[in-house]
Design a protein around this motif. Structure first.
Motif: not given
Length: 822
Positions: A300-301, A306-307, A382, A789, A791, A800, A802-803
């Motif tokens: 994950c970032a 992220q969601r 998620q 996820t 961007s 960013k 993605s996950d």
């Protein structure tokens, strides 16, 4: 090829048979009636291993074959009941299990196939009792009551033929013997709370007929991973009426995968004369489970998803899966709203050996196998995405291989044969996007985003031949070739698409007028040549030129979209390999040490890859350029005469597998400066975000791998024996992503397996404690970005990352088992 070794341990003669087939696709593993058994002529030390790699009796140290083998004794000690457990014994083999697509990816020396499309057959061929199983779902087969399991590395076109560009995993099940034997076993694995039992009875019914029946069942009351999902609420819009509703998706079972298995096999072996043997095997597998249990959210970032801010990234062996809302139960193609994964298979295999004369043997192997896969999985991963898919997939195959082998005393002998296979694959998908329903559709389609149905009929005709010429007493030349002619007829039909999604997916409303149909024909000649020199009885030097071939095909898992109106991204061409392999095999120090060293270099062309393109919302399968793999492999085995019952073994492998050229999809968040550019892809519609990976390592290709192991059997009292074993496996770092995603990076790791056994040879009981992955390492075997996820992909500054949805192996497991043999 059958490999048999014997060694004496404190007066106890133990036999070890390792079988490796050196025949073509679907060839028999059963020994010819003339194959002699190995005999121990002296106590202790490295014993001769008799092989029939070319269906003739030879010493394994004198033939040009690169093998990693696990014998029946090791299978029993370590409870190796699946391909994933086998991979822990072979460092150069990496297996990634997936809930979607083909079900698994098998990689040898950094060469393998993606798992995301059911239409892409594996570059590592799987052979079960001489029959070819090309799909990754073989990983769900019940492997038990086995005689041997082997990994053959590198292209194997001549001997195994169909789709063995990277190597072969061959499994041979046990046959009935000449005397009665039985076994009953019960065991318990603590991590998954799994209770299992196994029974086997085998022996002669008459002087000419033997029978063997084996059954194994297991019930997982817990799981290998913890599902940490929470309740998820979705606002749903009915596009026909405008009505809205809030629907609840509850978490799937907390313990995953919660599998229940029942598998069985019946074997009949008939030998009415010394010249004729016929072996019939009938087997079946019945498996039920929940969501995919070998996965974890990682990469994950930030510290959370992220969601979904409730998702904690980086936790070991955890998943986030939700059931479908209960309102969706009963939709077309969906058995239940709770996640499920069902697998059923049936196979019948017959091997017929007839000795036409003292020097000519005829063998034919006939196989029919089928499997049925049904699953419902949460693809959001998620607890908030609201994307589910139900898969109903059926596969069946019929094959026959017939061959004639000679064993004359003269300098030349031959092998000639023919192979035929026909296959049928039906693959149906039913996809749900929470948030959209359509009450104007047929009742079964109301809750569906789209449906698709795909079918492929395949037919293979192959001929092969090999000649072995003994040029001089210590110099041998072998050459052969295989011809393959393969046809595939495929269709794809997407009958329903929710009208709100028509800009993403193309409905085909008039079957057969709009059905996509693709007919393909492939032809190939695959030659092979080997030169073997034996300067002394204990030294063999060899060099070989080998080729491999895998035909093209059709991606039954594809999606038809406006971005690809002709379905160009569903068809792909063949994959091929060619290169050289050589080495030296020695037996040293008064036959106490086996020392083997091998080298190889292979080039692979037309690599078949499958991936998801987020711009066009479709899966694309295509040929991805070429790669080159080079390496050195060292194998050691030490059996000291001074310490009876002790065996030490080890391997060390160096492998450099790199793309030569590969225009690949970008990973999420990759910038222009990092190589991600919007550009056209030859042969495909529209532009895609792509990167050039020439010079980058292929997926699952660690530079260094190695292993070390020891076994020691010692008497403790009377006939009571204590057995100890330990195996250490090491891997340097690698990337588990075929597209060099930073999320796929796996740092170096090592794992340890160990067991302790106490047994009575006279009474027949054994108590064992078996531990696997005792270091509890979670290492990556496959990875892909999570939709929605990441961007900024393809922009100047990037964005960013993605996950990531990660495929991984089993955690630490410890099991106890009690066995009684009679």
């Amino acid at each position: 090829m059958t490999v048999c070794s014997t060694k004496t341990k404190r007066g106890l003669l133990t036999g070890t048979c390792i079988a490796v087939l050196a025949a073509l696709p679907g060839a028999a593993f059963a020994e010819a009636a003339t194959t002699p058994a190995a005999t121990a002529t002296e106590t202790g030390g490295i014993q001769d291993i008799v092989v029939t790699a070319r269906k003739r009796s030879e010493n394994v140290q004198t033939i040009p074959v690169s093998i990693r083998a696990v014998d029946a004794a090791m299978i029993q000690r370590q409870d190796i009941t699946g391909l994933e457990k086998l991979a822990a014994k072979a460092p150069e083999l990496i297996i990634a299990r997936s809930s979607n697509g083909s079900g698994a990816s098998l990689t040898i020396r950094g060469v393998g196939s993606n798992f995301s499309s059911v239409g892409v057959e594996q570059s590592v061929a799987v052979i079960v009792d001489g029959a070819y199983y090309g799909h990754g779902r073989t990983i769900d087969e019940g492997f038990f009551d086995l005689a041997r399991v082997e990994v053959l590395k590198g292209p194997q076109a001549l001997f195994f033929g169909k789709n063995a560009t990277a190597g072969v995993v061959s499994i041979t099940t046990a046959d009935p013997g000449n005397s009665f034997e039985g076994m009953a076993r019960i065991g318990y694995e603590f991590r998954s709370k799994s209770l299992y039992g196994e029974v086997m009875a085998s022996g002669p019914v008459s002087s000419t007929l033997g029978i063997r029946l084996a059954v194994r069942g297991s019930n997982m009351f817990g799981g290998y991973t913890k599902n940490l999902a929470t309740n998820a609420f979705y606002n749903t819009l009915d596009i026909a009426t405008g009505a809205t509703a809030a629907l609840l998706a509850t978490p799937a079972d907390r313990d995953q995968p919660g599998t229940k298995d029942l598998i069985g096999r019946l074997t009949l072996k008939w030998a009415p004369t010394e010249n004729l043997t016929d072996t019939l095997k009938v087997s079946g597998t019945h498996s039920r489970g929940g969501a995919s249990g070998f996965s974890t959210i990682l990469g994950c970032a930030g510290p959370t998803g992220q969601r979904n801010p409730n998702l904690v990234c980086g936790a070991k062996f955890t998943t986030y899966f939700n059931n479908l809302p209960k309102e969706y139960k009963g939709a077309t193609g969906i058995k239940d709203n709770e996640l499920y994964s069902d697998y059923d298979s049936f196979a019948i295999n017959n091997t017929f050996n007839y000795k036409l004369s003292d020097d000519v043997t005829f063998t034919t192997v006939t196989n029919y196998n089928k499997n049925k896969v049904r699953y419902l999985q949460d693809y959001g991963q998620q607890s908030d995405a609201g994307v589910w898919a139900a898969i109903n997939s059926n596969f069946k195959a019929f094959s026959n291989e017939s061959r004639i082998l000679t064993s004359f005393d003269g300098p030349v002998n031959i092998m000639v044969g023919a192979y035929y296979q026909t296959t049928e694959r039906e693959h149906d998908e039913f996809v749900n996007f929470i948030g959209l329903i359509n009450s104007a559709a047929a009742p079964g389609d109301k809750y569906l985003a789209f449906t698709k149905f795909s079918h492929t009929h395949g037919e293979t005709i192959s001929g092969f031949g090999q000649a072995i010429w003994k040029v001089m007493p210590n110099l041998e030349f072998a050459g052969g070739v295989r011809y393959i002619h393969e046809t595939k007829r495929s269709s794809f039909f997407q009958p329903y698409v929710n009208p709100a999604l028509a800009g993403l997916f193309t409905p085909q409303t008039s079957d057969p007028a709009t059905t996509l149909r693709v007919n393909q024909t492939f032809d190939n000649w695959s030659p092979e040549a080997t030169l073997t020199w034996r300067p002394t009885p204990n030294v063999t030097v060899y060099g070989a030129y080998k080729t491999g071939y895998k035909s093209g095909g059709f991606s039954n898992s594809g999606i038809l979209s406006p971005a690809d109106p002709r379905g160009d991204g569903m068809s792909f061409g063949p994959e091929s390999a060619k290169g050289f392999e050589g080495g030296v095999k020695t037996t040293l120090f008064d036959r106490q040490l086996r020392f083997n060293l091998g080298l190889y270099t292979y080039t692979y062309s037309g690599l078949q890859v499958d991936y998801f393109d987020p711009l066009s919302i479709r899966y694309i399968t295509r040929n991805a350029g070429s790669s080159r793999t080079r390496g050195v492999e060292l194998e050691l085995e030490y059996v000291p005469r001074a310490v009876d019952g002790l065996t030490l073994r080890g391997t060390l492998n160096y492998n450099r597998s790199r793309y030569v050229n590969f225009l690949a999809p970008c990973w999420q968040g990759q910038s222009i400066g990092q190589g991600c550019v919007l550009q056209p892809l030859p042969g495909q519609a529209g532009n895609q975000l792509l990167q050039e990976l020439g010079g980058v390592a292929t997926a699952n290709a660690p530079r260094w791998t190695g292993s070390a192991g020891a076994e020691y059997d010692v008497p403790v009292s009377g006939d009571i024996q204590l057995g100890l074993s330990a195996d250490w496996r090491f891997s340097s770092s690698y990337n588990s992503s075929a597209f060099d995603s930073p999320n796929g990076f796996q740092k170096a790791y090592s794992t340890i397996d160990a067991s302790i056994r106490l047994r009575s040879e006279k009474v027949g009981w054994e108590f064992a404690v078996i531990g696997k992955n005792l270091t509890n390492i979670q290492y990556k075997t496959g990875v892909f970005d999570i939709t929605g996820t990441g961007s900024g992909t393809g922009t100047v500054t990037g964005g960013k990352q993605s996950d990531t949805f990660l495929l991984t192996q089993l955690p630490r497991t410890v099991q106890v088992q009690v066995t009684y043999r009679f």
